[in-house]
Motif scaffolding. Sequence first.
Motif, mmCIF file in Angstrom:
data_model
loop_
_atom_site.group_PDB
_atom_site.id
_atom_site.type_symbol
_atom_site.label_atom_id
_atom_site.label_comp_id
_atom_site.label_asym_id
_atom_site.label_seq_id
_atom_site.Cartn_x
_atom_site.Cartn_y
_atom_site.Cartn_z
ATOM 1 N N GLN A 107 0.636 -1.131 -0.112
ATOM 2 C CA GLN A 107 0.054 -0.148 -0.148
ATOM 3 C C GLN A 107 0.858 1.334 -0.067
ATOM 4 O OE1 GLN A 107 -2.526 1.112 3.503
ATOM 5 N NE2 GLN A 107 -4.152 0.542 2.307
ATOM 6 N N ARG A 111 0.418 4.089 -2.931
ATOM 7 C CA ARG A 111 0.202 5.444 -2.517
ATOM 8 C C ARG A 111 1.235 6.361 -3.415
ATOM 9 N NH1 ARG A 111 -1.027 7.877 3.475
ATOM 10 N NH2 ARG A 111 -1.895 9.940 2.724
ATOM 11 N N GLU A 115 0.238 9.233 -5.624
ATOM 12 C CA GLU A 115 0.210 10.686 -5.130
ATOM 13 C C GLU A 115 1.644 11.390 -5.793
ATOM 14 O OE1 GLU A 115 -0.283 10.642 -1.091
ATOM 15 O OE2 GLU A 115 -2.413 9.971 -1.082
ATOM 16 N N LEU A 184 -4.122 1.370 6.015
ATOM 17 C CA LEU A 184 -4.997 2.407 5.758
ATOM 18 C C LEU A 184 -6.351 1.817 4.892
ATOM 19 C CD1 LEU A 184 -2.356 4.953 4.115
ATOM 20 C CD2 LEU A 184 -3.521 4.966 6.428
ATOM 21 N N GLN A 185 -7.450 2.359 5.513
ATOM 22 C CA GLN A 185 -8.773 2.150 4.636
ATOM 23 C C GLN A 185 -9.269 3.483 4.381
ATOM 24 O OE1 GLN A 185 -9.255 -0.806 3.987
ATOM 25 N NE2 GLN A 185 -8.479 -2.227 5.494
ATOM 26 N N ARG A 186 -10.272 3.561 3.321
ATOM 27 C CA ARG A 186 -10.898 4.932 2.965
ATOM 28 C C ARG A 186 -12.105 4.999 3.763
ATOM 29 N NH1 ARG A 186 -10.444 9.170 -0.592
ATOM 30 N NH2 ARG A 186 -12.513 9.931 -1.389
ATOM 31 N N ARG A 190 -12.017 10.009 3.745
ATOM 32 C CA ARG A 190 -10.363 10.188 4.093
ATOM 33 C C ARG A 190 -9.824 8.757 4.316
ATOM 34 N NH1 ARG A 190 -9.747 11.501 9.018
ATOM 35 N NH2 ARG A 190 -11.858 10.936 9.856
ATOM 36 N N LEU A 191 -8.524 8.896 4.239
ATOM 37 C CA LEU A 191 -7.830 7.802 4.582
ATOM 38 C C LEU A 191 -7.374 7.597 5.927
ATOM 39 C CD1 LEU A 191 -5.024 7.599 1.635
ATOM 40 C CD2 LEU A 191 -6.939 5.924 1.927
ATOM 41 N N PRO A 216 -4.567 -4.084 4.429
ATOM 42 C CA PRO A 216 -4.313 -2.633 3.524
ATOM 43 C C PRO A 216 -4.102 -2.773 2.271
ATOM 44 C CG PRO A 216 -2.305 -3.572 4.684
ATOM 45 C CD PRO A 216 -3.476 -4.650 5.105
ATOM 46 N N SER A 220 -8.776 1.104 -1.692
ATOM 47 C CA SER A 220 -8.914 2.549 -1.125
ATOM 48 C C SER A 220 -8.341 3.592 -1.706
ATOM 49 C CB SER A 220 -8.518 2.263 0.424
ATOM 50 O OG SER A 220 -7.041 2.183 0.349
ATOM 51 N N LEU A 221 -6.968 3.073 -2.468
ATOM 52 C CA LEU A 221 -6.257 4.238 -3.336
ATOM 53 C C LEU A 221 -6.826 4.244 -4.627
ATOM 54 C CD1 LEU A 221 -3.009 3.262 -1.848
ATOM 55 C CD2 LEU A 221 -4.242 5.289 -1.106
ATOM 56 N N THR A 231 -16.353 5.510 1.079
ATOM 57 C CA THR A 231 -15.848 4.547 1.844
ATOM 58 C C THR A 231 -15.358 3.242 1.073
ATOM 59 O OG1 THR A 231 -17.033 5.147 3.843
ATOM 60 C CG2 THR A 231 -16.189 2.730 3.973
#
Length: 360
Positions: A107, A111, A115, A184-186, A190-191, A216, A220-221, A231
């Motif tokens: 993860q 990310r 990003e 991390l989860q959304r 939000r993360l 993870p 979510s990303l 979510t």
Amino acid sequence: MSERSIAVVGPTGFTGGLVVDALLRRGMAVRLVGRSLDRLTSVAARHRNANPELCPVLEWERERIAEVLVGCAAVVSCAGPFVEAGRPVVEGAIAARVPYCDSAGEQPFIRWVYEQQNDAAQSAGVAVVPAFGFDYVPGDLGAAIAVDGLGPLRRVDVVYAVQAVGTSVGTRRSALGMLRAPCLQRVDGRLVVERLGARRRQVDAGFATVIAGSFPGGESLMLPRHLQVDTVITHVGLPGMLSPAGRWASVLPRVLSLPGLAPTLDRLVGRGAAGPGARARAGRVACHVEVEAEDGRRRAVLVEGTDPYGFTAAALAELATRMARGNVDATGSCAPAQVVDARGFLSATGYTVREVTPAG
């Protein structure tokens, strides 16, 4: 083979070797990129008729990797753990203006690609597609299929389930790093950081009813890049004590982070089998994806197949071939659903998808 070569970075590992095989079956020329000339030579010896190019890189940095990628039509990276070895390959591919995809599962690395590399990839005019394997193509493409006609989403739940556990050395090393990193989860746009296995979900995976724990994952990303969703939770269900739904899940990350333990564990995971055996590869796997629209409507699909490593190799080889032939128009850091048609691609790589009753 008159087409330009596709570079495979990390072809000496289990997944990388499968990718080389899959590309050669498609009639593509291959350039082998890695740190050890001896190990690259060993891989090439298994494919003498194809005469792959050998490109050893002694200094694992962006400039050197970019040099060996110049002139390639696409690059597939299987050089993990990606949080340690992956960044120079992404940066090198962008610098060389070569479309890129990889087999990452970590993860933090995914990310970073989304990003911090999106603008550079867009400026270079290339697509950069991380985590294009069993983790996490079925979840991303399954969501793209399930959402059809529902509009904005309140929630997506993804559950990966396997009938038998079998891993490669690379996967085990990457997994250790993932378990030491924040999960991390959304949640509500939000993360957020949650402990491994903080959530549980029960689904019918086709071959069994599975209880899975939160994990993870990449969805979510990925999903917010092409869907409007608040979510996103990824879960994994494994047989036995290895499942994130098991009792160990809450304490294992802390145990793995104990001072001085990492080198010992790294040595231990390297002593196991190079890859999964025939039984594990023949076992059934599934990805259950359920979406809930803002108006409360729900829909679920089940993506099914066998052999996660074989799927990963087929998916990467198919995408890289399309990239090499100019059949991928997207640029920047992309999720799977942004570069392929969901239903058609799953079919092309041997997996099926069907609508099922939502788990609730």
